[in-house]
Design a protein around this motif. Structure first.
Motif, PDB file in Angstrom:
ATOM      1  N   LEU A 141       0.833  -1.204   0.000  1.00  0.00           N
ATOM      2  CA  LEU A 141       0.000   0.000   0.000  1.00  0.00           C
ATOM      3  C   LEU A 141       0.867   1.254   0.000  1.00  0.00           C
ATOM      4  CD1 LEU A 141      -2.888  -0.899   2.494  1.00  0.00           C
ATOM      5  CD2 LEU A 141      -3.042  -0.628   0.017  1.00  0.00           C
ATOM      6  N   VAL A 142       1.943   1.225   0.755  1.00  0.00           N
ATOM      7  CA  VAL A 142       2.864   2.366   0.795  1.00  0.00           C
ATOM      8  C   VAL A 142       3.516   2.568  -0.565  1.00  0.00           C
ATOM      9  CG1 VAL A 142       4.846   3.371   1.974  1.00  0.00           C
ATOM     10  CG2 VAL A 142       3.279   1.875   3.234  1.00  0.00           C
ATOM     11  N   GLU A 143       3.966   1.463  -1.176  1.00  0.00           N
ATOM     12  CA  GLU A 143       4.611   1.562  -2.488  1.00  0.00           C
ATOM     13  C   GLU A 143       3.627   2.040  -3.550  1.00  0.00           C
ATOM     14  OE1 GLU A 143       6.163  -2.301  -3.138  1.00  0.00           O
ATOM     15  OE2 GLU A 143       7.606  -2.204  -1.483  1.00  0.00           O
ATOM     16  N   ALA A 144       2.384   1.550  -3.506  1.00  0.00           N
ATOM     17  CA  ALA A 144       1.383   1.990  -4.475  1.00  0.00           C
ATOM     18  C   ALA A 144       1.088   3.479  -4.323  1.00  0.00           C
ATOM     19  CB  ALA A 144       0.099   1.176  -4.300  1.00  0.00           C
ATOM     20  N   ALA A 145       1.034   3.965  -3.095  1.00  0.00           N
ATOM     21  CA  ALA A 145       0.795   5.392  -2.869  1.00  0.00           C
ATOM     22  C   ALA A 145       1.952   6.226  -3.409  1.00  0.00           C
ATOM     23  CB  ALA A 145       0.592   5.649  -1.373  1.00  0.00           C
ATOM     24  N   ARG A 146       3.169   5.742  -3.240  1.00  0.00           N
ATOM     25  CA  ARG A 146       4.330   6.475  -3.763  1.00  0.00           C
ATOM     26  C   ARG A 146       4.308   6.510  -5.282  1.00  0.00           C
ATOM     27  NH1 ARG A 146       8.895   3.729   0.174  1.00  0.00           N
ATOM     28  NH2 ARG A 146       8.476   4.998   2.044  1.00  0.00           N
ATOM     29  N   ILE A 147       3.940   5.392  -5.899  1.00  0.00           N
ATOM     30  CA  ILE A 147       3.875   5.353  -7.361  1.00  0.00           C
ATOM     31  C   ILE A 147       2.825   6.328  -7.889  1.00  0.00           C
ATOM     32  CG2 ILE A 147       3.254   3.885  -9.322  1.00  0.00           C
ATOM     33  CD1 ILE A 147       4.503   1.543  -7.790  1.00  0.00           C
ATOM     34  N   ASP A 148       1.711   6.456  -7.152  1.00  0.00           N
ATOM     35  CA  ASP A 148       0.647   7.379  -7.556  1.00  0.00           C
ATOM     36  C   ASP A 148       0.974   8.832  -7.247  1.00  0.00           C
ATOM     37  OD1 ASP A 148      -0.875   5.320  -8.500  1.00  0.00           O
ATOM     38  OD2 ASP A 148      -2.106   5.116  -6.699  1.00  0.00           O
ATOM     39  N   GLY A 149       2.115   9.048  -6.614  1.00  0.00           N
ATOM     40  CA  GLY A 149       2.530  10.417  -6.314  1.00  0.00           C
ATOM     41  C   GLY A 149       1.940  10.983  -5.040  1.00  0.00           C
ATOM     42  N   ALA A 150       1.414  10.128  -4.195  1.00  0.00           N
ATOM     43  CA  ALA A 150       0.823  10.607  -2.940  1.00  0.00           C
ATOM     44  C   ALA A 150       1.912  10.940  -1.932  1.00  0.00           C
ATOM     45  CB  ALA A 150      -0.118   9.548  -2.364  1.00  0.00           C
ATOM     46  N   GLY A 151       1.785  12.092  -1.311  1.00  0.00           N
ATOM     47  CA  GLY A 151       2.713  12.476  -0.257  1.00  0.00           C
ATOM     48  C   GLY A 151       2.355  11.804   1.061  1.00  0.00           C
ATOM     49  N   PRO A 152       3.149  12.034   2.097  1.00  0.00           N
ATOM     50  CA  PRO A 152       2.894  11.384   3.389  1.00  0.00           C
ATOM     51  C   PRO A 152       1.518  11.694   3.959  1.00  0.00           C
ATOM     52  CG  PRO A 152       5.091  12.351   3.355  1.00  0.00           C
ATOM     53  CD  PRO A 152       4.400  12.823   2.110  1.00  0.00           C
ATOM     54  N   MET A 153       1.092  12.958   3.922  1.00  0.00           N
ATOM     55  CA  MET A 153      -0.183  13.307   4.535  1.00  0.00           C
ATOM     56  C   MET A 153      -1.356  12.803   3.707  1.00  0.00           C
ATOM     57  SD  MET A 153       0.877  14.461   7.235  1.00  0.00           S
ATOM     58  CE  MET A 153      -0.748  14.681   7.921  1.00  0.00           C
TER      59      MET A 153
END
Length: 284
Positions: free
Chosen positions: A177-189
């Motif tokens: 889930l963390v890796e998918a969020a990073r790929i989508d360009g999602a920041g920490p918040m």
């Protein structure tokens, strides 16, 4: 195959019914006493188990105050209920918000002595309340927060228990889930608000119920930081009703106790489904 044993089923239900009766009987006696007059409560031995005809008067005096037939002056508990409600809401929401953010920082951010920081937070659970309450009172007094909502709530907001529970939950969230969020360009918040918060909603609901009851039932801390009756919570109102007069109006005291039990009971009943789900289901 599940083996059915009627005898064990009957015994289990009997034990549960007995447990409910043991817990509910004092509440029933309190309600019965609140429907009678002070004279009936004081002179009846034993107390009648049938409701009296003083229900409206007892609860009117408890909520709005006034003079009793015995000459006692009753302070209204309606403002005390509001103080307790505001304090419980601020404490429960504040504990959850700070614990979520602190657990998020400890699990997902890399910084020096990250483990040490967590254990410093966790070790505070081992400090007795008596050790912390003196210095905390001094700080609140120096900041001029006595007899204020901030003084009642801010020192109680930090929670090592909630931080620990959220940390343990975040550790079980798959790394994908963390890796998918990073790929989508999602920041920490954005990852925090869009992924972690929805996953944590049942845990948040369970902790809200626990922390609301914790905040509502506070006695020792409000006893120290409030000297103005306008800032008394309902628990102090019960104590004042018992020890504030030479002649105790027990019917009003019992009505006040019933009123003090209603908001936590309503919170538990309304959020029972989420509360149980948060304790047994991780929803991943």
């Amino acid at each position: 195959m599940i083996e059915r044993r009627p005898g064990l089923t009957f015994l289990a239900h009997l034990i549960l019914i007995l447990g409910v009766l043991v817990v509910a009987f004092p509440v029933f006696i309190t309600f019965i006493g609140s429907t009678q007059t002070a004279e009936q409560v004081s002179t009846s031995n034993p107390l009648s188990l049938w409701p009296g005809n003083n229900f409206i008067e007892s609860y009117r005096l408890a909520l709005f105050g006034g003079k009793t037939t015995g000459g006692s002056t009753i302070a209204p508990v309606a403002p005390m209920l509001w103080v307790s409600f505001v304090s419980a809401m601020v404490i429960s929401i504040g504990k959850i918000a700070i614990s979520l953010l602190s657990a998020f920082a400890i699990v997902y951010f890399r910084f020096p002595a990250r483990g040490l920081v967590f254990w410093m937070i966790f070790v505070t659970l081992m400090l007795p309340v008596e050790v912390r309450i003196g210095p905390t009172y001094q700080v609140v007094s120096d900041l001029g927060l006595l007899n204020s909502y901030a003084g009642l709530t801010v020192p109680l907001i930090a929670s090592a228990t909630a931080t620990f529970l959220f940390r343990q939950f975040f550790l079980t969230v798959p790394d994908e889930l963390v890796e998918a969020a990073r790929i989508d360009g999602a920041g920490p918040m954005r990852f925090f608000f869009d992924v972690l918060l929805p996953l944590s909603r049942t845990s948040i609901a369970a902790l809200f119920v626990i922390q609301f009851i914790y905040g509502w039932n506070q006695y020792l801390w409000p006893l120290l930081v409030t000297t103005n009756e306008d800032m008394y919570p309902i628990v102090l109102g019960i104590k004042r009703a018992i020890f504030g007069e030479v002649y105790v109006e027990w019917n009003v005291v019992m009505a006040t106790a019933i009123l003090a039990m209603l908001p936590p009971a309503l919170v538990v009943m309304l959020m029972q489904k989420w509360f149980v789900k948060g304790l047994v289901d991780t929803e991943k």
